[in-house]
Motif scaffolding. Structure first.
Motif, PDB file in Angstrom:
ATOM      1  N   SER A  32       0.732  -1.450   0.067  1.00  0.00           N
ATOM      2  CA  SER A  32       0.140   0.124   0.076  1.00  0.00           C
ATOM      3  C   SER A  32       0.823   1.306   0.048  1.00  0.00           C
ATOM      4  CB  SER A  32      -0.908   0.004   1.344  1.00  0.00           C
ATOM      5  OG  SER A  32      -0.274   0.369   2.362  1.00  0.00           O
ATOM      6  N   HIS A  33       2.193   1.169   0.458  1.00  0.00           N
ATOM      7  CA  HIS A  33       3.174   2.461   0.354  1.00  0.00           C
ATOM      8  C   HIS A  33       3.825   2.532  -1.078  1.00  0.00           C
ATOM      9  CE1 HIS A  33       2.785   3.424   4.611  1.00  0.00           C
ATOM     10  NE2 HIS A  33       2.713   2.351   4.953  1.00  0.00           N
ATOM     11  N   ALA A  34       3.529   1.351  -1.707  1.00  0.00           N
ATOM     12  CA  ALA A  34       4.258   1.410  -2.988  1.00  0.00           C
ATOM     13  C   ALA A  34       3.885   2.398  -4.108  1.00  0.00           C
ATOM     14  CB  ALA A  34       4.382   0.127  -4.080  1.00  0.00           C
ATOM     15  N   GLY A  35       4.507   3.247  -4.843  1.00  0.00           N
ATOM     16  CA  GLY A  35       3.835   4.093  -5.900  1.00  0.00           C
ATOM     17  C   GLY A  35       4.001   3.136  -7.146  1.00  0.00           C
ATOM     18  N   PRO A  36       3.289   3.823  -8.319  1.00  0.00           N
ATOM     19  CA  PRO A  36       3.021   3.240  -9.529  1.00  0.00           C
ATOM     20  C   PRO A  36       4.639   2.800  -9.923  1.00  0.00           C
ATOM     21  CG  PRO A  36       1.680   5.082  -9.385  1.00  0.00           C
ATOM     22  CD  PRO A  36       2.626   5.159  -8.397  1.00  0.00           C
ATOM     23  N   GLY A  37       4.839   1.472 -10.516  1.00  0.00           N
ATOM     24  CA  GLY A  37       5.939   0.945 -11.014  1.00  0.00           C
ATOM     25  C   GLY A  37       6.934   0.879  -9.866  1.00  0.00           C
ATOM     26  N   GLU A  38       6.544   0.865  -8.644  1.00  0.00           N
ATOM     27  CA  GLU A  38       7.720   0.842  -7.632  1.00  0.00           C
ATOM     28  C   GLU A  38       7.521  -0.775  -7.080  1.00  0.00           C
ATOM     29  OE1 GLU A  38       9.364   3.757  -4.284  1.00  0.00           O
ATOM     30  OE2 GLU A  38       7.107   3.413  -4.263  1.00  0.00           O
ATOM     31  N   VAL A  39       8.662  -1.179  -6.685  1.00  0.00           N
ATOM     32  CA  VAL A  39       8.945  -2.545  -6.220  1.00  0.00           C
ATOM     33  C   VAL A  39       9.406  -2.097  -4.735  1.00  0.00           C
ATOM     34  CG1 VAL A  39       9.947  -4.884  -5.793  1.00  0.00           C
ATOM     35  CG2 VAL A  39       9.111  -3.718  -8.012  1.00  0.00           C
ATOM     36  N   LEU A  40       8.687  -2.429  -3.857  1.00  0.00           N
ATOM     37  CA  LEU A  40       9.018  -2.261  -2.258  1.00  0.00           C
ATOM     38  C   LEU A  40       9.562  -3.238  -1.546  1.00  0.00           C
ATOM     39  CD1 LEU A  40       6.760   0.765  -0.709  1.00  0.00           C
ATOM     40  CD2 LEU A  40       8.914   0.880  -1.963  1.00  0.00           C
ATOM     41  N   VAL A  41      10.559  -3.248  -0.818  1.00  0.00           N
ATOM     42  CA  VAL A  41      10.990  -4.387  -0.174  1.00  0.00           C
ATOM     43  C   VAL A  41      11.389  -4.130   1.655  1.00  0.00           C
ATOM     44  CG1 VAL A  41      12.993  -5.984   0.174  1.00  0.00           C
ATOM     45  CG2 VAL A  41      12.189  -5.229  -2.234  1.00  0.00           C
ATOM     46  N   SER A  42      10.853  -5.110   2.247  1.00  0.00           N
ATOM     47  CA  SER A  42      11.076  -5.025   3.714  1.00  0.00           C
ATOM     48  C   SER A  42      12.747  -5.132   3.766  1.00  0.00           C
ATOM     49  CB  SER A  42      10.315  -5.858   4.540  1.00  0.00           C
ATOM     50  OG  SER A  42      10.972  -7.133   4.340  1.00  0.00           O
ATOM     51  N   ASP A  43      13.161  -4.293   4.961  1.00  0.00           N
ATOM     52  CA  ASP A  43      14.595  -4.600   5.348  1.00  0.00           C
ATOM     53  C   ASP A  43      15.165  -6.060   5.429  1.00  0.00           C
ATOM     54  OD1 ASP A  43      16.947  -2.969   5.759  1.00  0.00           O
ATOM     55  OD2 ASP A  43      16.749  -3.532   7.873  1.00  0.00           O
ATOM     56  N   LEU A  44      14.078  -6.660   6.163  1.00  0.00           N
ATOM     57  CA  LEU A  44      14.688  -8.072   6.323  1.00  0.00           C
ATOM     58  C   LEU A  44      14.851  -8.859   5.076  1.00  0.00           C
ATOM     59  CD1 LEU A  44      15.224 -10.542   7.942  1.00  0.00           C
ATOM     60  CD2 LEU A  44      12.624 -11.002   8.070  1.00  0.00           C
ATOM     61  N   THR A  45      14.052  -8.438   4.022  1.00  0.00           N
ATOM     62  CA  THR A  45      14.278  -9.259   2.590  1.00  0.00           C
ATOM     63  C   THR A  45      15.450  -8.592   2.052  1.00  0.00           C
ATOM     64  OG1 THR A  45      11.851  -9.294   2.700  1.00  0.00           O
ATOM     65  CG2 THR A  45      13.048  -9.536   0.716  1.00  0.00           C
ATOM     66  N   ARG A  46      15.747  -7.520   2.026  1.00  0.00           N
ATOM     67  CA  ARG A  46      16.925  -6.851   1.457  1.00  0.00           C
ATOM     68  C   ARG A  46      18.088  -7.492   2.161  1.00  0.00           C
ATOM     69  NH1 ARG A  46      20.863  -4.029   3.297  1.00  0.00           N
ATOM     70  NH2 ARG A  46      19.643  -3.503   5.332  1.00  0.00           N
ATOM     71  N   ILE A  47      18.114  -7.776   3.207  1.00  0.00           N
ATOM     72  CA  ILE A  47      19.020  -8.339   4.220  1.00  0.00           C
ATOM     73  C   ILE A  47      19.450  -9.900   3.655  1.00  0.00           C
ATOM     74  CG2 ILE A  47      20.127  -9.311   6.178  1.00  0.00           C
ATOM     75  CD1 ILE A  47      18.890  -6.730   7.450  1.00  0.00           C
ATOM     76  N   LEU A  48      18.409 -10.468   3.490  1.00  0.00           N
ATOM     77  CA  LEU A  48      18.222 -11.908   2.982  1.00  0.00           C
ATOM     78  C   LEU A  48      18.462 -12.111   1.710  1.00  0.00           C
ATOM     79  CD1 LEU A  48      14.940 -13.317   4.695  1.00  0.00           C
ATOM     80  CD2 LEU A  48      17.553 -13.973   5.323  1.00  0.00           C
ATOM     81  N   ALA A  49      18.596 -11.010   0.893  1.00  0.00           N
ATOM     82  CA  ALA A  49      18.690 -11.142  -0.762  1.00  0.00           C
ATOM     83  C   ALA A  49      19.885 -10.536  -1.144  1.00  0.00           C
ATOM     84  CB  ALA A  49      17.536 -10.155  -1.272  1.00  0.00           C
ATOM     85  N   ARG A  50      20.845 -10.551  -0.236  1.00  0.00           N
ATOM     86  CA  ARG A  50      22.262  -9.785  -0.624  1.00  0.00           C
ATOM     87  C   ARG A  50      22.650 -10.556  -1.937  1.00  0.00           C
ATOM     88  NH1 ARG A  50      25.059  -6.839   3.513  1.00  0.00           N
ATOM     89  NH2 ARG A  50      23.709  -7.026   5.426  1.00  0.00           N
ATOM     90  N   ASP A  51      22.852  -9.422  -2.874  1.00  0.00           N
ATOM     91  CA  ASP A  51      23.551  -9.947  -4.158  1.00  0.00           C
ATOM     92  C   ASP A  51      24.041  -8.570  -4.512  1.00  0.00           C
ATOM     93  OD1 ASP A  51      23.490 -10.187  -6.791  1.00  0.00           O
ATOM     94  OD2 ASP A  51      21.918 -11.903  -6.909  1.00  0.00           O
ATOM     95  N   PRO A  52      25.219  -8.739  -5.188  1.00  0.00           N
ATOM     96  CA  PRO A  52      25.918  -7.453  -5.569  1.00  0.00           C
ATOM     97  C   PRO A  52      25.057  -6.945  -6.849  1.00  0.00           C
ATOM     98  CG  PRO A  52      27.190  -9.356  -6.274  1.00  0.00           C
ATOM     99  CD  PRO A  52      26.187  -9.727  -5.310  1.00  0.00           C
ATOM    100  N   GLN A  53      24.348  -7.552  -7.599  1.00  0.00           N
ATOM    101  CA  GLN A  53      23.844  -6.877  -8.795  1.00  0.00           C
ATOM    102  C   GLN A  53      22.304  -6.101  -8.250  1.00  0.00           C
ATOM    103  OE1 GLN A  53      23.323 -10.487 -11.128  1.00  0.00           O
ATOM    104  NE2 GLN A  53      25.150  -9.963 -12.482  1.00  0.00           N
ATOM    105  N   MET A  54      22.027  -6.370  -7.196  1.00  0.00           N
ATOM    106  CA  MET A  54      20.688  -5.932  -6.723  1.00  0.00           C
ATOM    107  C   MET A  54      21.205  -4.472  -6.136  1.00  0.00           C
ATOM    108  SD  MET A  54      18.411  -8.847  -4.857  1.00  0.00           S
ATOM    109  CE  MET A  54      18.070  -9.990  -6.050  1.00  0.00           C
ATOM    110  N   ARG A  55      20.181  -3.582  -6.379  1.00  0.00           N
ATOM    111  CA  ARG A  55      20.075  -2.055  -5.729  1.00  0.00           C
ATOM    112  C   ARG A  55      19.098  -1.564  -5.109  1.00  0.00           C
ATOM    113  NH1 ARG A  55      25.023  -3.323  -6.994  1.00  0.00           N
ATOM    114  NH2 ARG A  55      26.064  -2.569  -8.775  1.00  0.00           N
ATOM    115  N   PHE A  56      19.370  -0.979  -3.959  1.00  0.00           N
ATOM    116  CA  PHE A  56      18.029  -0.628  -2.997  1.00  0.00           C
ATOM    117  C   PHE A  56      18.228   0.446  -2.678  1.00  0.00           C
ATOM    118  CE2 PHE A  56      18.785  -5.246  -2.392  1.00  0.00           C
ATOM    119  CZ  PHE A  56      17.392  -5.634  -2.826  1.00  0.00           C
ATOM    120  N   GLU A  57      17.276   1.366  -2.641  1.00  0.00           N
ATOM    121  CA  GLU A  57      17.131   2.766  -2.168  1.00  0.00           C
ATOM    122  C   GLU A  57      16.333   2.975  -0.823  1.00  0.00           C
ATOM    123  OE1 GLU A  57      15.394   7.276  -2.966  1.00  0.00           O
ATOM    124  OE2 GLU A  57      15.347   5.704  -4.663  1.00  0.00           O
ATOM    125  N   ASP A  58      17.126   3.141  -0.003  1.00  0.00           N
ATOM    126  CA  ASP A  58      16.632   3.092   1.589  1.00  0.00           C
ATOM    127  C   ASP A  58      15.394   4.442   1.669  1.00  0.00           C
ATOM    128  OD1 ASP A  58      16.077   3.602   4.174  1.00  0.00           O
ATOM    129  OD2 ASP A  58      18.080   3.016   4.891  1.00  0.00           O
TER     130      ASP A  58
END
Length: 161
Positions: free
Chosen positions: A111-137
């Motif tokens: 419900s917080h995601a804007g059009p075209g946005e993929v939001l990820v929780s902090d826990l998921t970001r930590i679990l998904a560690r991958d040098p090819q992934m970029r996240f904006e806090d």
């Protein structure tokens, strides 16, 4: 522990109204087929379609994030815009139904995601560690009905395939 993916078509009612029932039904069918194929490609399990979106379950956070990005691209190829949320947590299975607080949290994150946005929780970001992934806090957010705030991140597509 699983990672959940929720998606939702932005302004689906407006699109349906502009296209008419038959064309909207055809477009939604194409959307659902492409989304199901994406979930399958990233080894997820489609739990259900939610009318104009989906709920899928993954046993790996990175694959769930990659699937969300792929779903965004597939929707755009159809002329649709989606929003998505990816969140990890424990769930309970009641037959084919997925239940638990993590499901509610994932829905509230979307419900917080804007059009075209993929939001990820902090826990998921930590679990998904991958040098090819970029996240904006994006900072901490209150989720309706939840006692604690959750830190959310927006996924950028740089280097993701």
């Amino acid at each position: 522990l699983v990672t959940l993916l929720f998606t939702d078509i932005v302004d689906s009612t407006g699109v349906a109204r502009r296209l008419g029932d038959q064309a909207w039904g055809d477009l939604l069918s194409s959307h659902n087929q492409r989304m199901a194929e994406s979930v399958d490609r990233f080894r997820g399990q489609l739990s259900k379609f939610t009318g104009d979106g989906l709920l899928a379950v993954f046993d790996g956070a990175a694959r769930a994030v990659r699937c969300a990005v792929a779903c965004r691209r597939e929707a755009a190829a159809l002329g649709l815009t989606i929003r998505a949320a990816v969140h990890s947590g424990e769930v309970e299975m009641a037959g084919e139904e997925i239940q638990g607080i993590a499901v509610h949290e994932a829905s509230r994150i979307m419900s917080h995601a804007g059009p075209g946005e993929v939001l990820v929780s902090d826990l998921t970001r930590i679990l998904a560690r991958d040098p090819q992934m970029r996240f904006e806090d994006l900072g901490d957010f209150e989720l309706r009905g939840m006692d604690e705030t959750v830190r959310l991140h927006s996924v950028t597509e740089s280097d993701m395939t």
